[in-house]
Each structure stands twice: as structure tokens, then as C-alpha cells.
Design an enzyme around this catalytic site. Sequence first.
Site, PDB file in Angstrom:
ATOM      1  N   ASP A  17      39.181  44.312  46.771  1.00 35.95           N
ATOM      2  CA  ASP A  17      37.623  44.747  46.406  1.00 35.95           C
ATOM      3  C   ASP A  17      36.897  46.125  46.936  1.00 35.95           C
ATOM      4  OD1 ASP A  17      37.744  42.071  45.590  1.00 35.95           O
ATOM      5  OD2 ASP A  17      37.131  41.383  47.728  1.00 35.95           O
ATOM      6  N   GLU A 189      31.124  38.721  38.267  1.00 38.47           N
ATOM      7  CA  GLU A 189      30.895  39.103  39.976  1.00 38.47           C
ATOM      8  C   GLU A 189      30.744  40.429  40.155  1.00 38.47           C
ATOM      9  OE1 GLU A 189      33.932  35.286  41.059  1.00 38.47           O
ATOM     10  OE2 GLU A 189      34.656  37.189  41.214  1.00 38.47           O
TER      11      GLU A 189
END
Length: 520
Positions: A17, A189
Site C-alpha cells: 500500500d 478502495e
Amino acid sequence: MFQSKVVNPIIRGFNPDPNILKVGSSYYVIVSSFEWLPGIRVYESTDLINWEHKTDILTDQVSLKGHPINGSIWAPQISYSAGRFYLIYTEVKSVTRPFKDTHNYMMIAEDINGPWESPIYLNSSGFDPSLFHDPRTGRKWLLNEIWDFRLTTPNKSAEIVIQEYDAKQKQLVGSIHTIFTGTELAKTEAPHLYYVNDYYYLLTAEGGTGSGHAVTVCRSRDLLGPYKVDPQNPMLTASGYPSSSLQCAGHASLVQTEFDRWYIVHLCTRPIEGVAILGRETAIQEVYWTEDYWLRIKEGGNEPREIVTIPTQEKVIQKINSCFFDDFAGEMKKSWNARRCLPNITWWDLTSRYGYLRMLAGESLQSTFDQHLLAIRQTTFSFIAQTKMEYEPKHFNQMAGLLLFLNEENYYYCCMTWDEKIGKCLRLLSAVDGHVTIRPEIYPLRGRETVIKVVVEKTFGQFYVKRSQDWKKIGAEIDVQTLTGGFTGNFVGIGVHDLNVRGGSYADFDYFNYQEIEME
């Protein structure tokens, strides 16, 4: 101008991420840390090629004890405005469907090294929060995905919402606006918002975190939409490219260099025999703006490239340091992580015995509360990890040793312990999907010092104990493919556990050494 070669990933091992930020001459990448502390690791570079571990942001601001596997600290984002760094992150307290308990926080500092102000609570409606500083209006906006528990799909990420943040009140204000409901890839997301070319560009991750992972780009003239999806979406994905060395590509963020070049950093995996033992790593791709102002990968198409060139004023050679050594003299190396509890002097110290790490025993390896384990990320497919230690167990419930550790349900533990017939001995424990096996072999130990090591060659490993000048195998060969799955990657480390009396024993470690093995 030189064209310096980069081999992806640029940050190896469990570093998922990624979010990138440029401040002055420095680039920063921060990554998710999940249950490991200190949390939110920061890497720094001046050339986008060589990255160094700069600091970790979360130290004593969070308590992760009792949090579930694959929970805790998700998808941090960092931004900079008016001389201040803004950190946004999610603390995930439950992952059992259909619900998710996700709390979003903000921290502020004037220096990347801190001190950081106390976390400001924002909301709990979803994860992957991101702060946008609107250059047109000066207002600040928080974005996050919405988790809709009513959906019948396993992944219930439904849409991206935005709400204004009031810096004076230190809270969200005004209406919540839905600005994007995703594409057919779904599982929308990781929103990041940028203002470029008189457009607001929204980058999101779609398709889940597996083989369908992708980067979706959409844009709008107005902050609150409507947002139009790139007609060639997705901008980046490894889906449809099974031969690519980089898989599961997605969750990207964007940065501009002083040479007016644009890059994204994104997560990826490098599977061996279909499994990603190192977890999700960080890669980089050069991108550019088309004549009609859409974002494209420089080399064409939307496949992630293993080899990337980056222009530099002088020739830069990529240096990937795959070794780690700590002799425990002076200060602990900052690469160490602990599981849910911050490494601190309540359970380890370097002063009781100079040149040794003394670690007080914690709870069992399945505990999510007081587990005393220190570990580093596995960053190479093949390696040797070795430690010399002293431990005097007096009960079979006392153990200390060397670990390969994915999580509380998947690990290998070569530990010194006690047997009523043999006395001090070595045993090998393994856990696969929560099922623990105690290997039958028992190896008697004599003397104070014990040297043990593990040799991992891609998907297989072997533990050893040193006898005089020779190495004796401990148990049979192990399959490290069991150390995969979930959101993290494998760690290598040392631990001490006492199920007889809390803190009832301690071990002294002389050194810990991790060295890459070059494989043909």
C-alpha cells in the site's frame, strides 16, 4: 542527463500500500504495517532509485493488543501543506465479515521524524482514508471507501466518499458526498485525489488485492464530481499478464519530479510456484499525460514493468541491501519489529549484559496480546539467518529460539526448551493454518551457548544446530510456502515464551545475522 536503470520492486519484502510524497529534494514512501510495531514505516530517497528506511511514525500512539490477524494499521497516506506533514491511517479492530470496525485518524508534524501530535479521530465508515488539500480553495477534504455490509460479495467495498475537514475544529464537517461508485472491476478502495491540468484526478484500487488488482483513474472538473472513468481503464494491472514477474499490481499513488516527470508507486507481488512468500512489495513506473490529459505508462499498455529507467543528473546505480546484522552492542537496529506490542525495555534490554540482547519471556506464539518476538522482514527468496543464544529453561512450558513467522497461525519455531528425560534440548514446532505440529525429534543440548540457523532456498528451508565445527539438521526439510497468504509477508526473528509463569524466564542473544544466498 543519464538514464539510470531500476529493477522493481524498489522496496522489497512486506511493504504494501505505498503512498509517495515529495518535499523539497526528498521523496518519501510510507507503507502499511498491520500488526507490526513500530508502525507505518517511512522510506526516503533523493533519486527514486535507492531507498533507505528513514523512520517509523507510530510508536506509543496506538495499542494493538488483541487485534485480529490482518487487522490493525492499514493503508496510510501522507501529505504536506504549509510546512506541516499530515498522516492519515486506519486502525482495523475486526475483520470478520460482514462487518468491519475501522477507525480513521490524523496525525500532524512539522518534521517527518516527529514529534507527531496525538491522533485526531475522524470517522469509522470505511478504510483507506486520504487527505486532499485543494489548491483552488485552500480547503481540506477527507476521502475513504465505504464498506457496505449488506453486499453479498466477500469484498464489500462499495464507493468512495468525501467530506470536508475543518482544521480549527479538528473534525469533519458538512455533508458526506459520494463521488465514485467504481467500475465493473468493483472492490473500489484506496482513493487518492490530485489536481492537475485543471482536472481533479481520482486514483483508486479496484479488482481486489489478488490477481485482479488494478489501478483505476477517473477525473472531473468539479471536486464533487461527476467523475468520468478513463476510457482505457484500468491504467495499470497484471491481470491478463500471467508471464509478468510482477503480479497483483495496484494501489497506486502519484508524484511529480523536479524534471517534470511523473511516476506512480504501486504494490505488487513476485510469486514463486504461485505463492508470494515475500508478501506485497513496492514498485515504481514512469507515467505521462496524453494530449487529452489521461495518465499512461511510459512504455505503453498497462502491464507493470520490472525494468524502469529514471533520468538523473549523474549516473546512479541501484543498490539493494539484502543483509542485516545486529551484535546488540550499543543501540538496537531500527529494522526490528515486534508483534502488536512496541519493542521496549519492559521486555528487552541491552544493559543487563553488554553485547547481548536480554529478552524477557512473553505469552505463546498464538497470543495476540503479550507476545515477545523481535523480527525483520524477509526481503530475499533465499537466505541464511543465524543466532547465538543462551537460555536455561527448567520446564517444557519455557522456550526460546529462531523463527520464521507469518502470523499466529503460520510459523516455524526452532526453540530451546526442556524435556523431563533429556533436560535442555532443541525442538521444532510448526503451525499451518492454525494447526500446530510438534516435531518428534528431540536434540539434547550441552553447555551454555547454542548456535542455530535456518537456510531457506526459495520454497524450502532447513534448521540446523552447530556441533563443534559442524552443523546438524534439526528435523526434516520445511515447506515455506505455508508462510503465505493474508495481507502481510514472512518475518524472520527471535522470541522467548514462558507459559509457566509470566515473564518467568529470559534468553540472552549474542547476535542475529541475516544474509542473502545468491541462487542460480
